[in-house]
Design an enzyme around this catalytic site. Sequence first.
Site, PDB file in Angstrom:
ATOM      1  N   LEU A   1       0.998  -1.608   0.125  1.00 53.78           N
ATOM      2  CA  LEU A   1       0.380   0.565   0.298  1.00 53.78           C
ATOM      3  C   LEU A   1       1.046   1.568  -0.093  1.00 53.78           C
ATOM      4  CD1 LEU A   1      -2.724   1.561   0.400  1.00 53.78           C
ATOM      5  CD2 LEU A   1      -1.992   0.890   3.376  1.00 53.78           C
ATOM      6  N   ASP A   2       1.674   1.359   0.843  1.00 52.97           N
ATOM      7  CA  ASP A   2       2.563   2.813   1.334  1.00 52.97           C
ATOM      8  C   ASP A   2       3.626   1.787   1.859  1.00 52.97           C
ATOM      9  OD1 ASP A   2       3.941   4.951   2.215  1.00 52.97           O
ATOM     10  OD2 ASP A   2       2.007   5.576   3.509  1.00 52.97           O
ATOM     11  N   PRO A   3       5.231   1.576   1.107  1.00 54.00           N
ATOM     12  CA  PRO A   3       4.825   2.163  -0.401  1.00 54.00           C
ATOM     13  C   PRO A   3       4.314   0.711  -1.057  1.00 54.00           C
ATOM     14  CG  PRO A   3       7.128   0.525   0.048  1.00 54.00           C
ATOM     15  CD  PRO A   3       5.785   0.607   1.780  1.00 54.00           C
TER      16      PRO A   3
END
Length: 444
Positions: free
Chosen positions: A123-125
Amino acid sequence: MVKQVLLLGSGFVAKPTVDILSANKDIEVTVACRTLEKAKELAGSVAKAISLDVTDEAALDAAVSQVDLVISLIPYIYHATVVKSAIKNKKNVVTTSYINPQLKALEQQIKDAGIVVMNEIGLDPGIDHLYAVKTIDEVHRAGGKIKSFLSYCGGLPSPEDSDNPLGYKFSWSSRGVLLALTNQAKYWKDGKIEEVSSEELMASAKPYFIYPGFAFVCYPNRDSTTYKELYNIPEAETVIRGTLRFQGFPEFVKVLVDLGFLKEDANEIFSKPIAWKDALAQYIGAPSSSEVDLVSTIASKATFKNEADQQRIINGLRWLGLFSDNAITPRGNPLDTLCATLEELMQFEEHERDLVCLQHKFGIEWADGSSETRTSTLVEYGDPKGYSAMAKLVGVPCAVAVEQVLDGTLSTPGLWAPMTPEINNPLMKTLKEKYGIFLTEKTL
């Protein structure tokens, strides 16, 4: 021919990855953890399970040699160990973690071995990169410039389940969450590099408007300055990547910082199961463990926005049991002892759901001198009967990346992250069409 995949790790985000890959008739998955029980739990009836300690080089090499691809979802400090084994055995690797200097140092060996090592695809990253690169590429192709880039992401309880003083619940290690709050931050603002010390990180948090229904605050995340180069936006004057939390969180954490509770240094006070009020009194130097003395000592050591906020935070510390006879779970230092209490009180209940919000905000300057503000936003809720939002948004992109490495969509040897349209477009297409995962783009 059926491809063999070895998944290292047992974290909750791995479940969608296992399920998606096991449902593909051309892929067989083996889950490996240090303890066989954990591996079996994750594998369920759809995958094989083995016990494996990645620090045992011979055992790791033997396991890696049997498969076509390794997914490394163990702590990032072990990724280089896994990739070294993959280089030796000429096997591909997928991780959801940032490319760290240890991996960067192996880049030439990865290319020489002819393998793909794909990183940063969660997701993030991960999803954040996909939609940052998409808009930046579109703007550049149309002759525009990105003058500012703001990107904020938060994994939170859904609003109705954010019912504790921090407005937060732990779906992964509370230690990791709290330690992230002790990082320094660095970013570009109006053409200058700004730095925030770890002590001031929480004090730097500001309200951030995404939708009127969410009371978000934001603070910067580690070092955003590298993204000028990584995202190919040298023209940007402001580049900030950061974290979203609900209002009230930073002020509460700032008091924990002021009191020294985010320290990992060994301390005798936290070595025996004494009452929380006694541990707190000794640690902060209160004259006694009475609530009156504890509160006045806290007031002298911590800073508060105003009287109402002071009352809210003191009530929160009371809710945590810090003024009570409840015994601490001694873990040898203030941080881990506090974490034991937080994890006990702030877990997701069975019927509760989490929320993920991610938003990019682009300040665009067009060739004719006009300007535009564009946003790309994702709001996803977990399913109490299925995957959490966080597990879905990390585990599904990881699985899609694995499939695309195995089917040759991504076949160029090298150390990769989703930073180019060539890598990203096929990933985005599958995530949107097959799994309904995408960001909604708007011009403000």
